[in-house]
Design a protein around this motif. Structure first.
Motif, PDB file in Angstrom:
ATOM      1  N   THR A 141      -7.536 -51.500 -32.755  1.00  0.00           N
ATOM      2  CA  THR A 141      -7.849 -52.584 -33.687  1.00  0.00           C
ATOM      3  C   THR A 141      -6.574 -52.939 -34.437  1.00  0.00           C
ATOM      4  N   VAL A 142      -6.399 -54.232 -34.680  1.00  0.00           N
ATOM      5  CA  VAL A 142      -5.249 -54.708 -35.445  1.00  0.00           C
ATOM      6  C   VAL A 142      -5.796 -55.354 -36.714  1.00  0.00           C
ATOM      7  N   PRO A 143      -5.455 -54.827 -37.887  1.00  0.00           N
ATOM      8  CA  PRO A 143      -6.088 -55.299 -39.123  1.00  0.00           C
ATOM      9  C   PRO A 143      -5.635 -56.706 -39.489  1.00  0.00           C
ATOM     10  N   GLY A 197       0.978 -24.921 -21.593  1.00  0.00           N
ATOM     11  CA  GLY A 197       1.695 -25.847 -20.720  1.00  0.00           C
ATOM     12  C   GLY A 197       0.852 -27.060 -20.377  1.00  0.00           C
ATOM     13  N   ASP A 198       1.486 -28.104 -19.849  1.00  0.00           N
ATOM     14  CA  ASP A 198       0.760 -29.300 -19.449  1.00  0.00           C
ATOM     15  C   ASP A 198      -0.035 -29.027 -18.177  1.00  0.00           C
ATOM     16  N   MET A 199      -1.287 -29.467 -18.190  1.00  0.00           N
ATOM     17  CA  MET A 199      -2.178 -29.267 -17.053  1.00  0.00           C
ATOM     18  C   MET A 199      -2.021 -30.401 -16.039  1.00  0.00           C
ATOM     19  N   ALA A 200      -2.206 -30.073 -14.792  1.00  0.00           N
ATOM     20  CA  ALA A 200      -2.202 -31.083 -13.733  1.00  0.00           C
ATOM     21  C   ALA A 200      -3.588 -31.703 -13.621  1.00  0.00           C
ATOM     22  N   HIS A 201      -3.647 -32.874 -12.992  1.00  0.00           N
ATOM     23  CA  HIS A 201      -4.931 -33.504 -12.696  1.00  0.00           C
ATOM     24  C   HIS A 201      -4.830 -34.148 -11.326  1.00  0.00           C
ATOM     25  N   ALA A 202      -5.987 -34.441 -10.724  1.00  0.00           N
ATOM     26  CA  ALA A 202      -6.010 -34.952  -9.352  1.00  0.00           C
ATOM     27  C   ALA A 202      -5.903 -36.461  -9.285  1.00  0.00           C
ATOM     28  N   GLY A 203      -6.078 -37.148 -10.374  1.00  0.00           N
ATOM     29  CA  GLY A 203      -6.021 -38.609 -10.371  1.00  0.00           C
ATOM     30  C   GLY A 203      -6.575 -39.148 -11.665  1.00  0.00           C
ATOM     31  N   VAL A 204      -6.395 -40.443 -11.878  1.00  0.00           N
ATOM     32  CA  VAL A 204      -6.828 -41.064 -13.127  1.00  0.00           C
ATOM     33  C   VAL A 204      -7.339 -42.461 -12.823  1.00  0.00           C
ATOM     34  N   SER A 205      -8.335 -42.890 -13.569  1.00  0.00           N
ATOM     35  CA  SER A 205      -8.894 -44.227 -13.390  1.00  0.00           C
ATOM     36  C   SER A 205      -9.281 -44.788 -14.749  1.00  0.00           C
ATOM     37  N   GLY A 206      -9.467 -46.084 -14.811  1.00  0.00           N
ATOM     38  CA  GLY A 206      -9.968 -46.722 -16.020  1.00  0.00           C
ATOM     39  C   GLY A 206      -8.936 -47.505 -16.788  1.00  0.00           C
ATOM     40  N   ALA A 207      -7.655 -47.265 -16.531  1.00  0.00           N
ATOM     41  CA  ALA A 207      -6.577 -48.012 -17.191  1.00  0.00           C
ATOM     42  C   ALA A 207      -5.328 -47.841 -16.351  1.00  0.00           C
ATOM     43  N   GLU A 208      -4.377 -48.702 -16.567  1.00  0.00           N
ATOM     44  CA  GLU A 208      -3.110 -48.564 -15.866  1.00  0.00           C
ATOM     45  C   GLU A 208      -2.361 -47.347 -16.413  1.00  0.00           C
ATOM     46  N   VAL A 209      -1.902 -46.491 -15.501  1.00  0.00           N
ATOM     47  CA  VAL A 209      -1.126 -45.324 -15.878  1.00  0.00           C
ATOM     48  C   VAL A 209       0.177 -45.345 -15.100  1.00  0.00           C
ATOM     49  N   VAL A 246      -1.219 -47.368 -20.291  1.00  0.00           N
ATOM     50  CA  VAL A 246      -0.896 -48.683 -20.832  1.00  0.00           C
ATOM     51  C   VAL A 246      -2.186 -49.344 -21.310  1.00  0.00           C
ATOM     52  N   LEU A 247      -2.324 -49.436 -22.626  1.00  0.00           N
ATOM     53  CA  LEU A 247      -3.479 -50.122 -23.193  1.00  0.00           C
ATOM     54  C   LEU A 247      -3.192 -51.609 -23.266  1.00  0.00           C
ATOM     55  N   THR A 248      -4.150 -52.411 -22.805  1.00  0.00           N
ATOM     56  CA  THR A 248      -4.000 -53.868 -22.869  1.00  0.00           C
ATOM     57  C   THR A 248      -5.228 -54.551 -23.462  1.00  0.00           C
ATOM     58  N   GLN A 249      -6.330 -53.818 -23.558  1.00  0.00           N
ATOM     59  CA  GLN A 249      -7.595 -54.378 -24.026  1.00  0.00           C
ATOM     60  C   GLN A 249      -8.060 -53.658 -25.288  1.00  0.00           C
ATOM     61  N   PRO A 250      -9.043 -54.213 -25.987  1.00  0.00           N
ATOM     62  CA  PRO A 250      -9.549 -53.515 -27.179  1.00  0.00           C
ATOM     63  C   PRO A 250     -10.074 -52.119 -26.891  1.00  0.00           C
ATOM     64  N   ARG A 251     -10.574 -51.890 -25.672  1.00  0.00           N
ATOM     65  CA  ARG A 251     -11.164 -50.589 -25.347  1.00  0.00           C
ATOM     66  C   ARG A 251     -10.833 -50.212 -23.909  1.00  0.00           C
ATOM     67  N   HIS A 252     -10.415 -48.975 -23.736  1.00  0.00           N
ATOM     68  CA  HIS A 252     -10.175 -48.426 -22.401  1.00  0.00           C
ATOM     69  C   HIS A 252     -10.822 -47.056 -22.323  1.00  0.00           C
ATOM     70  N   THR A 253     -11.466 -46.776 -21.192  1.00  0.00           N
ATOM     71  CA  THR A 253     -11.955 -45.435 -20.909  1.00  0.00           C
ATOM     72  C   THR A 253     -11.141 -44.891 -19.739  1.00  0.00           C
ATOM     73  N   VAL A 254     -10.437 -43.815 -19.985  1.00  0.00           N
ATOM     74  CA  VAL A 254      -9.534 -43.241 -18.996  1.00  0.00           C
ATOM     75  C   VAL A 254     -10.130 -41.916 -18.525  1.00  0.00           C
ATOM     76  N   VAL A 255     -10.340 -41.792 -17.234  1.00  0.00           N
ATOM     77  CA  VAL A 255     -10.958 -40.600 -16.666  1.00  0.00           C
ATOM     78  C   VAL A 255      -9.945 -39.853 -15.806  1.00  0.00           C
ATOM     79  N   PHE A 256      -9.713 -38.588 -16.144  1.00  0.00           N
ATOM     80  CA  PHE A 256      -8.824 -37.729 -15.373  1.00  0.00           C
ATOM     81  C   PHE A 256      -9.693 -36.859 -14.464  1.00  0.00           C
ATOM     82  N   GLU A 257      -9.398 -36.857 -13.166  1.00  0.00           N
ATOM     83  CA  GLU A 257     -10.156 -36.090 -12.192  1.00  0.00           C
ATOM     84  C   GLU A 257      -9.482 -34.743 -11.934  1.00  0.00           C
TER      85      GLU A 257
END
Length: 880
Positions: free
Chosen positions: A474-476, A501-513, A519-530
């Protein structure tokens, strides 16, 4: 002077000037009681300008002596002239030259804009609109001209004659006078014009550029100060080499000169080939300069040198594009300092500055975009938003497109726009092309004011082995901008596992990574790490990847875990800072109700582990000990702020840390080697910072032994860093030894102005009930003068901005005192008055009684007649 009611200047109204000015020849006859400036200005009509269209030139308090057109005196009815305007009614159709002679009195120029005298030295300050105080001109940044300057002065009063460019000729002018001619081959706007004349000492050196050219370097100072300019010269040479290596930029003149003066409204000025500096950013030796002073000199020397390309060779089309030179050059000097010192420590320091200066600006009545669309007084837009937030926008761009594309974009910018007066659109187009990316949405950072908030919710699904982050931005609303579009926000991240340490993940969806950046571009993003084996602790906005307020909502245990284990140094510090802020806010609420603020033992114990770990950088450990300041806590509270309650909470947390960590802190003090030689490098500065932070926290407990130790450290100190740290702790703790230490300090350093500034500031920032009376008395001290911006900022500016309980006293006396100073300075130096007035920007956040008293003080300023444009602009926006 009058209260200025001139209409606002608007970006949308921009149009090129009707005439261009290819060349300017100045003949400056300097004198004790009057200076004559003869300007021969060549004009050509731009395409589309009707023949005979009148020529209107800017002036400011000018006294015209004569006017000639192509060498022939102008008839009285051919022009009109006033103090602030010259109009040639019917210019010739073809190219022509206008010769104007003006009479100036630099000795009475207390505004320190245009041509003035500082301790017997003639010097100039022309940014933003000071050249019009020297001669009538098209005084705007898109008018680029080649300058030749002849200077003449009494040889005894001014043996040194300097101007932009390269020296061409010098000689005897008769009657004990001499002259020098300088020529700058690179077209520049009038705001970059400079001259200096006086009896100055110099340190000479040379620099060999990457192509083998020899450049003569000179740092000019008052006699007796040459021994204190070695570090500045070294910083200059390192800056020149770094710019060649990091950005491919080679210096382009035969000489580069720096002049330090004692009376200067700004920090420094990047005039082409002749940088003029406030002497606080040039003079240093261990006896009078702190480690912070050395770091400041290094950064400001670099900043002004880097302007040679980002500001001079490529300048800004209009003042709305100010961030194009300032934000970009701040980014460059931050990168330089990061390479010279500790990158994580520098990043934390820069973010602390951003939050303490720019966030309040973004959240108050003075909020404006990085590129504003309107202004009434351009001097009031040399702000943290333009500089610090402008630098953060450049850093985000680099994060988004990557290092290689960013370098290609910079190279393209230098190639395409060398010699131009450019715009933000010109700049971004180079990076869009270099990265093959649409940056239209990113450009909102330049158009929208306000600090975005990013709220984060997390969820771990053990059965599906997925980890989900939901991010909402949100931008006031801000003045003039009630509705905002979403920003492009890079979120650098890591998922920290139980082993730290940093954990690995198998992939990500829901936003540009992009790699480790969401990279957030919209008011709301749901990012899922597999493929996440167990619940991680998110480490978000690593390295402070965007100038936002993140609200991740982590538990105290998660924050303590990150504080101990995060692989990103910035986020280790951020976790500690967030924990401390949580306690400070709760403590302020408790103190307001008459309760006792409390500290979390787990936090203090984790802090002890970190600061006691001698494998870590001492400068980083010192930063971990520095809990958020009272102004930071007030900003977090938002509304109905009681500074006394905030101070009580702050004091309680520091006492708790000092008490519980006494063994660790004492060990740090005991490990100090008092015989170690002083070196102004990152390692030495870090060790001193840690020792002094430890000593101050022990003194916060009020134990007599800790105060005695401080007094002994003050007496035995071999450098200003340790001496000033001990003095500050004694004075701010109201120690019995404080008055004797203050007296000893001024007795030893009373003849060193920059040390006197420190002495004034220590007293002005003391959180004591008698501080206001002491500050008022110090305005009559022989070492203080309202005519000197450094003295005024050290005493009154420090009181107003760094002493919240005394500036915002419940009885309103602090507000009234600062208001009186603003009213007084408005008549002599409105620019400094306006800067001090900014201290009132958060007045609406106080509790009702203080709020009413602050408003009364502001309205008393607004009622002053006459009132300068600088002050009128700030007070009107602050009250709006």
């Amino acid at each position: 002077m009058r209260t200025d009611t001139a209409p606002a200047v608007r970006l949308a109204d921009y149009a090129p000037t009707a005439y261009a000015i290819p060349t300017v020849a100045l003949d400056v006859r300097l004198a004790e009681t009057g200076t004559l400036v003869t300007a021969t200005i060549a004009f050509t009509r731009r395409d589309g300008t009707p023949a005979g269209a009148e020529l209107v030139l800017d002036g400011d308090e000018l006294d015209l002596v004569s006017a000639a057109l192509d060498g022939a005196p102008l008839a009285p009815d051919a022009f009109t002239a006033s103090a602030d305007r010259f109009v040639l009614k019917a210019p010739p159709a073809g190219p022509f030259a206008l010769t104007l002679t003006t009479r100036l009195d630099p000795a009475t120029n207390t505004k320190l804009m245009g041509l003035y005298r500082s301790s017997g030295t003639w010097c100039t300050q022309c940014e933003a609109e000071g050249f019009r105080r020297i001669t009538y001109f098209l005084d705007r940044p898109d008018v680029l001209s080649v300058y030749t300057v002849r200077m003449e002065a009494d040889r005894t009063a001014a043996p040194v004659l300097l101007a932009n460019g390269n020296p061409v000729e010098a000689g005897d002018a008769g009657d004990g006078r001499h002259f020098a001619v300088w020529h700058d081959p690179w077209p520049k706007p009038a705001y970059l014009f400079a001259l200096v004349a006086g009896d100055l000492a110099v340190l000479k050196d040379e620099f060999v550029t990457c192509s083998g050219r020899r450049v003569e370097l000179g740092v000019y100072v008052e006699h007796g100060n040459v021994a204190r300019v070695g570090y500045a010269m070294d910083a200059l040479k390192r800056s020149m080499r770094w710019d060649e290596e990091a950005f491919g930029r080679e210096y382009d003149l035969d000489v580069f000169n720096v002049v330090a003066v004692g009376d200067f409204n700004m920090g420094a000025m990047e005039n082409k080939g002749l940088n003029i500096f406030n002497d606080k950013y040039v003079l240093a030796d261990p006896d009078v300069a702190t480690d912070a002073d050395y770091a400041g000199i290094e950064a400001v020397i670099a900043h002004e040198y880097f302007h040679n390309w980002t500001g001079n060779r490529i300048t800004c089309r209009d003042w709305f594009q100010l961030c194009l030179k300032e934000g970009l050059t701040v980014f460059r000097d931050q990168e330089f300092s990061s390479d010279m010192r500790s990158r994580p420590v520098k990043r934390i320091a820069d973010v602390r500055t951003l939050r303490s200066h720019q966030f309040p600006e973004d959240g108050g009545p003075l909020a404006h975009p990085v590129r504003p669309e309107t202004y009434k007084e351009i001097n009031n837009f040399y702000t943290a938003t333009v500089y610090e937030k402008g630098a953060e926008v450049i850093r985000m761009l680099k994060t988004l497109i990557g290092d290689e594309a960013f370098r290609r974009g910079m190279d393209l910018y230098f190639e395409r726009h060398d010699g131009d007066a450019a715009t933000i659109e010109d700049f971004l187009a180079c990076f869009a092309e270099a990265a093959d990316e649409d940056l239209d949405a990113f450009a909102r950072w330049y158009r929208q004011a306000g600090t975005p908030t990013v709220d984060v919710a997390e969820h771990y699904d053990a059965a599906a082995r997925t980890y989900t982050l939901t991010l909402r931005q949100t931008v006031p609303p801000t003045p003039g901008q009630p509705d905002k579009l979403p920003h492009v926000i890079p979120v650098r991240f890591g998922l920290v596992g139980p082993n730290g340490g940093d954990m690995a993940h198998a992939g990500v969806s829901g936003a540009e990574v992009r790699g480790d950046v969401i990279v957030l571009t919209q008011p709301r993003h749901t990012v899922v790490f597999e493929g996440v084996a167990e619940r991680p602790v998110p480490s978000l906005f690593r390295g402070f990847s965007a100038p936002v307020k993140p609200n991740v909502g982590l538990s105290l245990s998660d924050l303590t875990f990150l504080m101990r284990h995060d692989g990103d140094a910035f986020n280790r510090w951020q976790a500690s800072s967030t924990l401390a802020m949580t306690m400070l806010v709760a403590g302020a609420h408790a103190a307001r109700r008459g309760g006792v603020p409390r500290a979390d033992a787990a936090y203090v114990d984790a802090l002890g582990e970190i600061v006691g770990d001698d494998r870590l950088d001492p400068a980083f450990r010192a930063l971990m000990l520095a809990v958020p300041g009272e102004n930071d806590v007030a900003r977090e509270l938002g509304d109905d702020v009681d500074p006394d309650a905030v101070a009580a909470s702050h004091r309680a947390l520091r006492v708790a840390i000092g008490t519980r960590l006494k063994p660790v802190l004492s060990t740090i003090l005991a490990a100090e080697d008092p015989a170690a030689p002083f070196a102004p490098d990152a390692a030495g500065a870090g060790r001193r910072a840690l020792v002094n932070a430890a000593g101050d926290l022990l003194a916060a407990t009020g134990e007599a032994a800790a105060l005695d130790r401080l007094a002994a450290r003050f007496s035995a100190a071999t450098n200003m860093t340790d001496r000033l740290a001990a003095l500050t702790s004694l004075v701010h703790r109201d120690a019995p030894q404080a008055d004797a230490a203050l007296a000893a300090f001024v007795e030893r350093f009373g003849g060193v102005p920059l040390a006197v500034d420190k002495w004034l500031a220590v007293q002005a920032t003391a959180p004591l009930g008698r501080t206001l009376d002491r500050v008022a008395a110090l305005t009559a001290h022989p070492a203080f003068s309202f005519r000197n911006p450094n003295r005024t900022r050290a005493l009154v500016g420090s009181f107003a901005t760094l002493n919240p309980t005394q500036f915002a006293r419940r009885d309103g006396a602090g507000f009234d005192f600062v208001a009186d100073v603003v009213r007084r300075l408005d008549d002599s130096n409105p620019q400094v008055a306006a800067r001090i007035l900014v201290a009132f920007r958060s007045w609406r956040s106080y509790e009702p009684e203080r709020r009413a008293r602050a408003e009364a003080a502001l309205r008393r300023i607004a009622a002053k007649r006459p009132l300068s444009r600088d002050v009128a602009d700030i007070v009107e926006r602050t009250l709006a």
